[in-house]
Motif scaffolding. Structure first.
Motif, PDB file in Angstrom:
ATOM      1  N   UNK A 180       0.832  -1.207   0.000  1.00 48.80           N
ATOM      2  CA  UNK A 180       0.000   0.000   0.000  1.00 48.80           C
ATOM      3  C   UNK A 180       0.864   1.253   0.000  1.00 48.80           C
ATOM      4  N   UNK A 181       0.344   2.311  -0.623  1.00 49.38           N
ATOM      5  CA  UNK A 181       1.034   3.595  -0.667  1.00 49.38           C
ATOM      6  C   UNK A 181       0.295   4.663   0.134  1.00 49.38           C
ATOM      7  N   UNK A 182      -0.818   4.273   0.769  1.00 49.87           N
ATOM      8  CA  UNK A 182      -1.565   5.194   1.630  1.00 49.87           C
ATOM      9  C   UNK A 182      -2.371   4.360   2.629  1.00 49.87           C
ATOM     10  N   UNK A 183      -2.606   4.936   3.812  1.00 55.06           N
ATOM     11  CA  UNK A 183      -3.485   4.318   4.817  1.00 55.06           C
ATOM     12  C   UNK A 183      -4.607   5.304   5.084  1.00 55.06           C
ATOM     13  N   UNK A 184      -5.848   4.807   5.088  1.00 57.94           N
ATOM     14  CA  UNK A 184      -6.987   5.666   5.411  1.00 57.94           C
ATOM     15  C   UNK A 184      -7.789   5.021   6.532  1.00 57.94           C
ATOM     16  N   UNK A 185      -8.229   5.830   7.487  1.00 64.21           N
ATOM     17  CA  UNK A 185      -8.881   5.326   8.702  1.00 64.21           C
ATOM     18  C   UNK A 185     -10.205   6.046   8.912  1.00 64.21           C
ATOM     19  N   UNK A 186     -11.254   5.276   9.223  1.00 70.69           N
ATOM     20  CA  UNK A 186     -12.542   5.832   9.636  1.00 70.69           C
ATOM     21  C   UNK A 186     -12.845   5.369  11.052  1.00 70.69           C
ATOM     22  N   UNK A 187     -13.233   6.316  11.934  1.00 68.90           N
ATOM     23  CA  UNK A 187     -13.398   5.993  13.355  1.00 68.90           C
ATOM     24  C   UNK A 187     -14.341   7.009  13.995  1.00 68.90           C
ATOM     25  N   UNK A 188     -15.027   6.592  15.075  1.00 64.86           N
ATOM     26  CA  UNK A 188     -15.984   7.495  15.723  1.00 64.86           C
ATOM     27  C   UNK A 188     -15.963   7.293  17.228  1.00 64.86           C
ATOM     28  N   UNK A 226     -17.093  12.796   6.920  1.00 63.46           N
ATOM     29  CA  UNK A 226     -17.617  11.451   6.693  1.00 63.46           C
ATOM     30  C   UNK A 226     -16.520  10.555   6.137  1.00 63.46           C
ATOM     31  N   UNK A 227     -16.451   9.323   6.676  1.00 69.30           N
ATOM     32  CA  UNK A 227     -15.474   8.347   6.177  1.00 69.30           C
ATOM     33  C   UNK A 227     -15.797   7.943   4.742  1.00 69.30           C
ATOM     34  N   UNK A 228     -17.079   7.781   4.417  1.00 67.46           N
ATOM     35  CA  UNK A 228     -17.461   7.423   3.043  1.00 67.46           C
ATOM     36  C   UNK A 228     -16.918   8.448   2.042  1.00 67.46           C
ATOM     37  N   UNK A 229     -17.070   9.716   2.376  1.00 67.96           N
ATOM     38  CA  UNK A 229     -16.644  10.812   1.503  1.00 67.96           C
ATOM     39  C   UNK A 229     -15.138  10.719   1.245  1.00 67.96           C
ATOM     40  N   UNK A 254      -7.143   0.290   4.089  1.00 61.29           N
ATOM     41  CA  UNK A 254      -8.271   0.993   4.717  1.00 61.29           C
ATOM     42  C   UNK A 254      -8.563   0.333   6.062  1.00 61.29           C
ATOM     43  N   UNK A 255      -8.716   1.171   7.087  1.00 57.80           N
ATOM     44  CA  UNK A 255      -8.940   0.664   8.446  1.00 57.80           C
ATOM     45  C   UNK A 255     -10.246   1.241   8.969  1.00 57.80           C
ATOM     46  N   UNK A 256     -11.120   0.369   9.464  1.00 57.77           N
ATOM     47  CA  UNK A 256     -12.401   0.812  10.026  1.00 57.77           C
ATOM     48  C   UNK A 256     -12.431   0.396  11.493  1.00 57.77           C
ATOM     49  N   UNK A 257     -12.685   1.393  12.358  1.00 60.80           N
ATOM     50  CA  UNK A 257     -12.510   1.163  13.793  1.00 60.80           C
ATOM     51  C   UNK A 257     -13.768   1.535  14.577  1.00 60.80           C
TER      52      UNK A 257
END
Length: 378
Positions: free
Chosen positions: A189-197, A295-298, A313-316
């Motif tokens: 991977x060349x990028x990490x993206x995280x969604x968390x709340x 928004x993580x979706x956005x 992609x990491x979802x927490x």
């Protein structure tokens, strides 16, 4: 539906808020307001006799503030949890980050409306989902502080690496192979993206210091939070992490070894630079998605556009299902998807939906997520 019955102690130095919060909680099924206190000192004196499950806790109070009350809970009543009531100020943001690190369940903002009825409606809208979620899976100050995660039955390492076999059932989740026509993963991977709340600041404060300063890729993060608080979160994490952590700014180019947190109250996406070789951060006022801004979706959709087959992609932990639609697009474009496991989530909402839809490649407890990220980029 509301879950188990809970006892709540309302702590605020303003009589208007004590009354408003008490009235709102009193209307909720399965909630008993066992008392009120106008400062932290009185609150701690009442905890032993009233035995609340939860405090609604003002941060800024005379005699003993909300931070000091949380420190007391850690030492003397770790079975009690707290929802902080904060102000939209820089100082309020910094104190709220400290409160979340000390194990507070979550926080809400004091209403800005001048009309008492409008203020009560704002409080009701903010408090209701938090109370419902707390009733279904209580999390105490003590539990968050211990930092332990139970191992998943039948796994020697405490986490599951999912194989791409159709309809493999593990635990309560159903995982399916990617559908025909998806892009393949293209090496590291060349990028990490995280969604968390909900539970996110505490989870990030534990996970991100485990990442090395030479990770070699940028990280882009959506943490559901209002304005001001995301800057406080970034500053707090930057002190703890080997990586640079900052609140993202419009137009800045993505750089390796920097984690960018989407500003509260805005949307964040990636765009191409004028020369077409670099990726820039774009901060917009586009409308909320899933009632979330940011928004993580956005964010996830834009990452999928520019990093086909090269994304982790990491979802927490978090309420709701923001991120699921974006993960579906990322998965179709060859992303590796890591989901936090149910045991270590404060709220198993955001990671649950993608896991059940078969979008998750690795399900890991909080303390193993950093290792999985490193493995995917190195």
């Amino acid at each position: 539906m509301f879950g188990k019955k809970i006892k709540v102690l309302v702590v605020d130095d303003t009589i208007v808020y004590r009354k408003a919060v008490s009235d709102i909680l009193g209307e909720m099924p399965g909630v008993e307001v066992v008392g009120v206190a106008h400062n932290g000192k009185i609150a701690v004196s009442k905890i032993q006799t009233l035995k609340p499950d939860l405090l609604t806790l003002d941060i800024e109070m005379p005699e003993m503030n909300g931070i000091e009350v949380l420190q007391y809970l850690q030492q003397h009543a770790p079975q009690v949890s707290a929802i902080m009531v904060s102000t939209l100020t820089s100082e309020g943001g910094d104190m709220t980050m400290r409160a979340l690190e000390l194990g507070a369940y979550d926080f809400i903002l004091k209403p800005t409306a001048t009309n008492i009825n409008d203020s009560k409606q704002q409080l009701r809208t903010l408090l209701t989902p938090l109370i419902k979620t707390f009733q279904t899976g209580r999390t105490t100050v003590g539990a968050l502080q211990q930092g332990g995660t139970r191992k998943i039955a039948g796994t020697s390492q405490g986490y599951i690496r999912l194989q791409a076999t159709p309809s493999t059932v593990i635990g309560s989740g159903r995982y399916t192979a990617p559908s025909v026509g998806t892009s393949r993963r293209q090496g590291k991977s060349e990028i990490v993206t995280i969604g968390i709340s909900t539970g996110g600041p505490n989870a990030l404060a534990r996970m991100m210091p485990m990442l090395p300063g030479d990770l070699g890729v940028p990280i882009v993060i959506v943490q559901h939070m209002p304005p001001v608080f995301t800057k406080s979160l970034a500053n707090s994490l930057n002190i703890k992490c080997a990586l640079t952590v900052k609140e993202a700014q419009d137009g800045e180019p993505l750089q390796a070894n920097v984690a960018y947190i989407a500003p509260g109250g805005k949307q964040m996406k990636l765009v191409a630079s004028a020369d077409g070789t670099n990726r820039l951060i774009k901060i917009t006022n586009d409308p909320p998605e899933n009632s979330c801004k940011p928004s993580a979706d956005y964010l996830f959709r834009s990452v999928a556009d520019y990093y086909v087959g090269r994304t982790t992609a990491v979802i927490m932990t978090g309420m709701g299902s923001d991120g699921t639609k974006g993960l579906k697009i990322l998965k179709q474009k060859g992303a590796l998807v890591i989901g936090q496991d149910e045991e270590s989530c404060v709220v198993y909402g955001m990671p649950k939906a993608p896991a059940e839809l078969g979008l998750t490649d690795v399900v890991a407890p909080l303390d193993k997520i950093a290792a999985e990220i490193i493995k995917s980029v190195k």
